[in-house]
Write an enzyme that holds these catalytic residues in place. Sequence first.
Site, PDB file in Angstrom:
ATOM      1  CG  PHE A  34      -1.828   1.115   1.372  1.00  0.00           C
ATOM      2  CD1 PHE A  34      -3.108   1.056   0.840  1.00  0.00           C
ATOM      3  CD2 PHE A  34      -1.433   2.279   2.025  1.00  0.00           C
ATOM      4  CE1 PHE A  34      -3.975   2.129   0.957  1.00  0.00           C
ATOM      5  CE2 PHE A  34      -2.294   3.354   2.140  1.00  0.00           C
ATOM      6  CZ  PHE A  34      -3.568   3.276   1.601  1.00  0.00           C
TER       7      PHE A  34
ATOM      8  CG  HIS B 209     -24.229   5.268 -14.623  1.00  0.00           C
ATOM      9  ND1 HIS B 209     -25.467   4.721 -14.821  1.00  0.00           N
ATOM     10  CD2 HIS B 209     -23.479   4.895 -15.686  1.00  0.00           C
ATOM     11  CE1 HIS B 209     -25.461   4.041 -15.957  1.00  0.00           C
ATOM     12  NE2 HIS B 209     -24.268   4.132 -16.509  1.00  0.00           N
TER      13      HIS B 209
ATOM     14  NE  ARG C 217     -30.026   4.198 -18.859  1.00  0.00           N
ATOM     15  CZ  ARG C 217     -29.025   4.982 -19.213  1.00  0.00           C
ATOM     16  NH1 ARG C 217     -29.208   5.924 -20.110  1.00  0.00           N
ATOM     17  NH2 ARG C 217     -27.839   4.808 -18.680  1.00  0.00           N
TER      18      ARG C 217
ATOM     19  CG  HIS D   7     -20.122   5.463 -13.214  1.00  0.00           C
ATOM     20  ND1 HIS D   7     -19.929   4.161 -12.776  1.00  0.00           N
ATOM     21  CD2 HIS D   7     -19.866   5.444 -14.541  1.00  0.00           C
ATOM     22  CE1 HIS D   7     -19.578   3.407 -13.812  1.00  0.00           C
ATOM     23  NE2 HIS D   7     -19.517   4.156 -14.884  1.00  0.00           N
ATOM     24  CE1 TYR D   8     -13.281   7.338 -15.549  1.00  0.00           C
ATOM     25  CE2 TYR D   8     -13.831   9.626 -16.031  1.00  0.00           C
ATOM     26  CZ  TYR D   8     -12.964   8.544 -16.139  1.00  0.00           C
ATOM     27  OH  TYR D   8     -11.792   8.682 -16.830  1.00  0.00           O
TER      28      TYR D   8
ATOM     29  CD  GLU E 194     -12.439   6.597 -12.367  1.00  0.00           C
ATOM     30  OE1 GLU E 194     -12.553   5.409 -12.733  1.00  0.00           O
ATOM     31  OE2 GLU E 194     -13.258   7.166 -11.631  1.00  0.00           O
TER      32      GLU E 194
ATOM     33  N   GLY F 190     -19.789   7.045 -22.265  1.00  0.00           N
ATOM     34  CA  GLY F 190     -19.675   5.644 -21.875  1.00  0.00           C
ATOM     35  C   GLY F 190     -18.569   4.945 -22.651  1.00  0.00           C
ATOM     36  CB  SER F 191     -17.259   2.397 -23.741  1.00  0.00           C
ATOM     37  OG  SER F 191     -17.303   3.190 -24.894  1.00  0.00           O
TER      38      SER F 191
ATOM     39  CG  LEU G 138     -12.779   0.263 -19.471  1.00  0.00           C
ATOM     40  CD1 LEU G 138     -13.819  -0.822 -19.647  1.00  0.00           C
ATOM     41  CD2 LEU G 138     -11.752  -0.147 -18.433  1.00  0.00           C
TER      42      LEU G 138
END
Lengths: 248, 132, 449
Positions: C36, C112, C128, C224-225, C248, C261-262, C265
């Site tokens: 850590f 989100h 959705r 969410h982000y 992130e 979205g997406s 990554l």
Amino acid sequence: MAASDVVFRVKRYRPESGGRPTFQEYTIPYRSDMVVLDGLNYIKDHIDPTLTFRWSCRMGICGSCGADVNGQPRLTCGTYVRDVHKGAVTVEPLSNFPILKDLVVDFDDFLRKLASVTPYIVRKDWGDLTKEYVQYPEDVEAYRQQSLCINCMLCYAACPVFGSSPEFVGPAASALALRYNRDTRDEGADARLARLNTRTGVWECTFVGECSVVCPKDVDPAAAIQTLKFLATMRHMRRLLMPGSSSR
Amino acid sequence: MPMTSREYAWKRRPGWWLRNRRYLMFQLREAGGVICALYGLVLLNMLVQLRAGESAYTAFLDLLRTPPVLYLNVVLFALVVWHALTWFMLIGKAQPIQFTRQPLPWKVVFGINVLLWLGVSGAVVYLIFGGI
Amino acid sequence: MKRTVYAADKVGFHILHTLFQTSMKYDRIHRFDEYFVTSLIVDGGACAGVVAMNLRGGTMVAIQGKATILATGGCGRVYEFTTNGFIKTGDGMALAYRAGVPLKDMEMVQFHPTCLPGTGILITEAARGEGGYLVNKDGERYMQRYLPSKMELGPRDILSRAMIQEMKAGRAFEGPYGLYMGLDLRHLGAKKINERIPMVRELVEKYMGLDPIHELIPVRPGQHYIMGGVSTNGKGETTLPGLYAVGETACVSINGANRLGSNSLSECLVFGAACGLAAAGFAKKKASYPRGAAAREALKKEEARVFDGVLGRERAKETVAGLRVEMQQLMERDVGIFREESALADACGMLGKMRDRFAAVGLADKDRVFNTELTAVLELDFMLDVALAIAHSARNRRESRGAHSRTDFPQRDDANYLKHTLAFRTDGPPRIDYVPVTVTKWQPVERKY
Ligand SMILES: Cc1cc2nc3c(=O)[nH]c(=O)nc-3n(C[C@H](O)[C@H](O)[C@H](O)COP(=O)(O)OP(=O)(O)OC[C@H]3O[C@@H](n4cnc5c(N)ncnc54)[C@H](O)[C@@H]3O)c2cc1C
Ligand code: SF4
Ligand code: FES
């Protein structure tokens, strides 16, 4: 104990105090939608901050929260208390692994086993790396099941063969070998089968089948091992009949 | 990584196979394997007695007919049947048989094996006794 | 044209495992599992490695290196209700921040719209995308009031805000975990659900005890982000030579004020490669290995701070779990989906007080081996720094843009705020500064549907 309480019997081991693991009981408020991990976190946050366990995603994807719950290896984040609650919920570190502290076990041996099956795509010639290696949906389907493993090690905790011969390569690592052997881009199948055809390989398996019962991701490592036994035998026969042939 | 010496080594509990029903069934299946071997020894012994002459052979057959041995045989026979059945259950899972996209369900493979087994046993009984 | 490639609804999972397994090919990659990181080693104005706690051994070690890359992920746990895992505590952001590197655009936090109440488990956009409806307690597809042209396919920020507005208007369902809306997949039928979004069904069945083929899925918005993070350029370089950040935890600024979205990554893959190459090139060029003396000194300092200081504190009234929840609820309430001046001012003040109160958080577990109470305390320490940066950045941006929505300044204000926020750590509240946005091909225009 109120009617709305539940008792958690948790196995404790404190490496710095020595001694043997002991059980400790905690009485905590019960909710019908609580999972075992919620109980552990309640204890950690409100009763005993020294209780030690791993977790992160609380959604069955990181594979870190495994423990023996009422004697069966499970993901604590995916196990409802209402489903296992028979008077008390007993939580112990995963069987078959050395205990580091409380519910935390040592996974180094498991990682060495994963590494031992060459868990990556092997090619003699990588060709033009700016081009894609095309795979069709059927190609992916061939190894999809084995690629869903989250390395939670529940299958090792459930395997009595691993319990008595710790050298056994074990369920998840075998499934991973099959995942790469079934990948159309890979050329390393021969070496993987050779590794699995050793004394510590797939022949140790006596097909108890419990690994596939406890697997939370339906990887079915037991079936993978049997398939590998078959493939290893075929490879052996081929080498007997056609010495010098090395096939993919 | 250096292992801490303070780790608590895990030891398998002697009664591990009583932990759940599936482990117990597995142990019985394995025990059934030993029993199969014992049966083989009994048959071998029968041949030895046969060579030793008629009186030895009948003495042996008489021994087989005594109640304790008969009871024992019933138990052993049950275990052998269990051994066979559990292996039939595993065959379809161990090596999935695939004609179409979906492999045959293990229960189907199990059923076919049981039928074949009953058929062969029936044939043997017929050959020896000329009918039941 | 398809905007992204994917592996069913498990893209991140497959990237992670493929990378991890392939790393085993290289003996010279030395993994430090369950170490850590508690601080960066800075020597002569450059990063010279990290000090980390070996959790299993219960020891502190200095890990030296010519180049250091932070890839510690987001900071969702600053909020009470988040889709993020327990470890997403903004450690890398705080590590860089404490070493003098600014955090960029921290007010840009994505919420989100479809998370399961109670746990915060995410129900993917695909639900959705495949045709799922969002409904209120009257069974009405309420998005027609907010975004009739796109309905449920609108961007995350607009959907999240619409949910809050419906809740305020009294048209939400009420359950044991508060207000929620309904995500309706029933009209899609079993076949489509099983084929296209199997993970949605698996999660809802397992963690909610409901079958989306026959029942409404309860959902509510959650953190969410974070678009912001350690300020870097396209090669992952920070202002501290030898320190890189990616993923992130970094802010390269490809996500602007509102990630699609997406893209996270894809960002990890593209900028991960760029950053790795840049760091390797830097290490190769750099002649001298970091000084051992600096590492030893940093190690001693951390041992004193963590083992003698933090671990030595006796447990009293102030507990890590208690303070953490207070901070999370405060962030949720005052620095959440809708923001305004008085709440933000309040949050900044309260967080400053919590920073002080943190000094009184004591521990019951005094062991050094695998002390997760200790790591929780250190993570709370990191999170308080990050939360302060978010709150102050949000308070200073007096406009609405992307995910940052101020009820007192509902319009976008390009004249004053077409710029990136930079937050610098000081002993008091963070110092906020701005740098211009580099506009290349696409001119910013108003979002219209
Ligand atoms: C539920 C969910 C679904 C998502 N779905 C998508 C999607 O479909 N598409 C998409 O593009 N994005 C998606 N995202 C976002 C995306 O997954 C993340 O942004 C991305 O995984 C971040 O990757 P990372 O490598 O930067 O950090 P992480 O994957 O978070 O990794 C950080 C690592 O750093 C380690 N670490 C942290 N602190 C320390 C410390 N102090 N010392 C040592 N190690 C430390 C952690 O243990 C961890 O291993 C999703 C996110 C969530 C939560
Ligand atoms: S095979 Fe299943 S039980 Fe074993 S580690 Fe993988 S996911 Fe876990
Ligand atoms: S906490 Fe991640 S699998 Fe349970």
